[in-house]
Each structure stands twice: as C-alpha cells, then as structure tokens.
Design a protein around this motif. Structure first.
Motif, PDB file in Angstrom:
ATOM      1  N   GLU A   1      -5.777   1.478   5.088  1.00 37.01           N
ATOM      2  CA  GLU A   1      -6.152   1.244   3.697  1.00 37.01           C
ATOM      3  C   GLU A   1      -7.673   1.356   3.576  1.00 37.01           C
TER       4      GLU A   1
ATOM      5  N   TYR B   1      -1.668  -0.108   7.833  1.00 34.58           N
ATOM      6  CA  TYR B   1      -0.384  -0.227   7.166  1.00 34.58           C
ATOM      7  C   TYR B   1       0.629   0.684   7.846  1.00 34.58           C
TER       8      TYR B   1
ATOM      9  N   GLY C   1      -3.927   4.121  -4.263  1.00 31.96           N
ATOM     10  CA  GLY C   1      -2.516   3.882  -3.990  1.00 31.96           C
ATOM     11  C   GLY C   1      -2.019   4.677  -2.805  1.00 31.96           C
TER      12      GLY C   1
ATOM     13  N   ALA D   1       3.286   4.180  -4.193  1.00 32.19           N
ATOM     14  CA  ALA D   1       3.237   2.722  -4.275  1.00 32.19           C
ATOM     15  C   ALA D   1       1.831   2.316  -4.692  1.00 32.19           C
TER      16      ALA D   1
ATOM     17  N   PHE E   1      -1.588   0.189  -5.371  1.00 31.59           N
ATOM     18  CA  PHE E   1      -2.345  -0.880  -4.726  1.00 31.59           C
ATOM     19  C   PHE E   1      -3.425  -1.370  -5.691  1.00 31.59           C
TER      20      PHE E   1
ATOM     21  N   ALA F   1      -0.835  -4.026  -1.760  1.00 29.75           N
ATOM     22  CA  ALA F   1       0.259  -3.408  -2.495  1.00 29.75           C
ATOM     23  C   ALA F   1       0.717  -4.321  -3.623  1.00 29.75           C
TER      24      ALA F   1
ATOM     25  N   TYR G   1       7.183   0.663  -6.444  1.00 33.72           N
ATOM     26  CA  TYR G   1       7.037   2.068  -6.089  1.00 33.72           C
ATOM     27  C   TYR G   1       7.739   2.905  -7.150  1.00 33.72           C
TER      28      TYR G   1
END
Length: 426
Positions: A232, A239, A342, A366, A368, A373, A377
C-alpha cells in the motif's frame, strides 16, 4: 486519436558490433493514449474506459511489470516459460518487438534498483538492468534457491517492501492440512506440520545471493496461498489476497450442503503484518456469519468460533473460490479520482462453485481511504472468459495486473495468453 510516431534509435558499439537501441516513441512520451479496440477487446468496463490488446497468444502469462518507457515484462509459466519482453515502437499500443529469456517457467516478477527479478516455482533470480534494456546481457544471478516446490500451490509471488526487502509467497501443498488431503472425514493434523515450510510469507535480503529458504525469515503464517501481493503506497503496509480452502461439502457432507460449499469460505484480503497468524488451516472466514469460524477438520460445525477468535480478520471478503491471482494499488492520475489509492485485484476464476454457476474471471476494484480498505469492492472489468464461464471453456483468465507509467492498467491472461491495456478515454 492519431498513432504515435516511430521512435528514433541510437547507435552504440559492443564487441565490434553496432546495435540499434530503441527508445520510447515520441508520442508515448507526450502522454497520448493509443486507440482502443472497437469491441474493447471483448471486455465490459465502466463508462469512459476502453481496452486494447497489447499482445495475444504469448503463452501462459502470469504476473507482469511495466517499465518507465512503457516496455512490458511478463512472467510465463509452463515448460516454455521464462520472461517475455514486449515493446511498442509505433505508438499504436500493440507490441511489435518481443524478446524471450529466462531459466524456466514462473509467476512472480518485479523491478527494483537496477535489477529485474523473476520467481520460478523454487527460486528467485535477477538480472542487472539498464533503462531501455529489453533483454539481459547474460545469465541471471540466483538470489534464493531451494524454495519448497510441490505440485499443489507451487507458484511463487514476489514483492518488494518499503524496507527494500524481498517478500515471497510460499503456498501450502494442501487444502486443509488433513492427514489424507481432500479425503472425506479425514481429520486435520494439529499442529499442522506444513506450516514449518509453507503457508505464509517469507522475507529475504535481496542483496545476498545464493540463499536458501532457511536463510529467510517467516514473516507471516496461516496463509494458504497468497499469489496476490502488493504494498500500500501511503503506509507501506504489505497486503495480500488469499486463495481460500475448498470442498467443505465434499469432505464433510453431514455438515455443509453443496450450496454452502459453493459460497464458503470467502477469499480474504489481509493487511499482512510481521508475526501475524491469519488462521489457515484451523479457521476460515464465513461471509454469512461475517467472522472466522473453526474448520471442520479441527472440530468445527460451521458456526463454532473457538480458537479462531484470536486470528486476524480480513479487510475485504471476496466471493468464494474466485481465485485472486494478482493485485496492484492505483497510484496513477489517468483514472478518475475515486480510483486513486484503491486496489485492483485480478481473479483467475472458480472451478468449484457447483451447483451455482462458476464465477470470477474478472478484475475488481476495492476502494481505500487513509491507507485502509473500506471493506467493499465492485467488478471493474469482466468478459474475459467469453460465453462459457468455466476453467476449460473460458477463453481468457486474468492472472496478472500492473500499472503503466501513464496510469494505464495492464492485465495478463494465462489461458489464451493475452495482454490487455485498459485506459480512461473520456
């Protein structure tokens, strides 16, 4: 849109030979987007997006990376595997120059600090790499060899952390750590001995060559098979999206119906932290109950939580058996603002959702916020499989996803060997 003009090569001398080194096309450097295919390469996309085919029938294309000049490097799996390098010199978005190299088939690929890294089923190798280079000057160096390599879940995914270390997925060669794998009524081994060498993420120092698995550090455990790995960008957190277990009904027909087995367990997206235990094989995430529950191999009945109360929970729960194979955070600026920061996840597609229709075979998004998150989604790109959505009948199955330097999204396919490029055209 007009096609970009051909790039101008430069001359260099090497051992008495004169070589022409192709540079990126002028139009690409100016940020122009290539024309999309009239049918969007068969994909259904959100309003304003379109797609084109960069290359087709290239082999079992798995993970991929895109260089600063737009060159695409694809990991190819299978006996005729290796690394495929693709270059577009005309500006039409299609690769017209290709090179192929590498020791064997593999899945993971990454670029960092002057090196191109490639993960086979039992090793990670690297080549020294200069900007604009399309193929290596010599054989690779071995970073780590002797990684656990069993038939089930042998593929290795790799990613570099913000700390500069190399993180490697080592999938576990089992469904639920039963004494007899995938056999009805067979109990789970407790503790599960397979977790000693698999079922987690290992960390290695990329500056050291000729390491073995024993030289690495088991960073996290309880992860059945985490082919989708990404860092991330805001927080630097690792992740991973995990392939969940199978055959709840097949192994335990007295506890689960076929329909329940089709919908459970969820495919889980985790924020993977050092020392974390994410539950496999003792626990799985039930999307109906919205919590981890005890696996039937360890005395669970589909509702009992037990020891699973202490395991990590997912940040996003995706549908069962979709098969997350790759993911990338969107750090570009081409797509609308809602996509920035995202996560895009490529799903290979299910084989075991009967009696329900097979599903997945898509790319989802998904969102963020603040580096975490939001728990939701949406399907972003679909239509890869074509009219028959099944493992054998699908025309294409997403296996890799990467971000180009202009903000385009690239998707690879290991069924038909197609490389897609998705752009925002509005």
């Amino acid at each position: 849109m007009r096609h970009m003009r051909h790039s101008i090569g430069r001359l260099t001398s090497l051992g008495g030979l004169t070589l022409v080194l192709l540079t990126a096309p002028r139009g690409w450097a100016q940020g122009r987007l290539p024309p999309c295919d009239p049918d969007n390469a068969g994909l259904t996309l959100p309003l304003g997006f379109c797609a084109l085919i960069v290359a087709d029938s290239v082999g079992r294309a798995r993970h991929l990376v895109v260089a600063e000049n737009g060159d695409v490097f694809v990991a190819l799996r299978g006996e005729r595997g290796g690394v495929l390098a693709l270059r577009d010199t005309t500006g039409d978005g299609r690769a017209d120059v290709t090179r192929r190299f590498g020791p064997a088939g593999g899945t993971g690929i990454a670029r960092r600090e002057g090196y191109l890294y490639f993960a086979t089923d039992d090793a990670v190798v690297r080549w020294a790499w200069r900007p604009g280079q399309l193929e290596p000057a010599g054989p690779p160096d071995t970073v780590v060899a002797g990684l656990l390599n069993r038939r089930q879940h042998a593929a290795k995914a790799i990613v570099f952390g913000r700390d500069g270390m190399l993180y490697v997925n080592i999938g576990v060669p089992s469904n639920a750590c039963q004494a007899e794998d995938r056999v009805e009524g067979s109990k789970g081994m407790d503790p599960c001995p397979l977790l000693e060498q698999s079922g987690g993420i290992w960390r290695f120092d990329p500056a050291r060559l000729r390491q073995t698995q024993a030289d690495g550090v088991r960073y996290a455990t309880g992860l059945r098979n985490t082919l989708a790995l990404a860092v991330e960008p805001r927080t630097g957190a690792l992740y991973g999206a995990v392939h969940g277990r199978d055959v709840l009904h097949g192994n335990w027909p007295g506890l689960f119906t076929e329909a329940q087995s089709a919908e459970k367990p969820a495919e889980e997206l985790f924020r993977i932290e050092e020392g974390g235990d994410y539950g496999w094989p003792y626990c799985y995430y039930d999307p109906e109950l919205k919590q981890k529950v005890l696996a039937p191999e360890y005395g669970g009945d589909g509702r009992t939580v037990g020891r699973c109360a202490a395991t990590r929970q997912p940040e996003v729960a995706f549908p069962a058996h979709w098969g997350p194979n790759a993911m990338v955070f969107y750090t570009g600026s081409q797509f609308p603002a809602r996509y920035r920061g995202g996560l895009f996840v490529a799903f290979h597609g299910s084989w075991n959702r009967a009696p329900l229709p097979q599903a997945g075979y898509n790319v989802v998004f998904a969102p963020f916020s603040g580096g975490r998150a939001l728990g939701t989604y949406e399907v972003f790109a679909e239509g890869f499989a074509g009219p028959e959505v099944s493992p054998r009948g699908a025309r294409h199955r997403p296996s890799g996803v990467a971000l180009g330097p202009d903000g385009s999204l690239y998707v690879s396919d290991d069924q038909g060997g197609r490389i897609y490029r998705i752009v925002y055209a509005r």
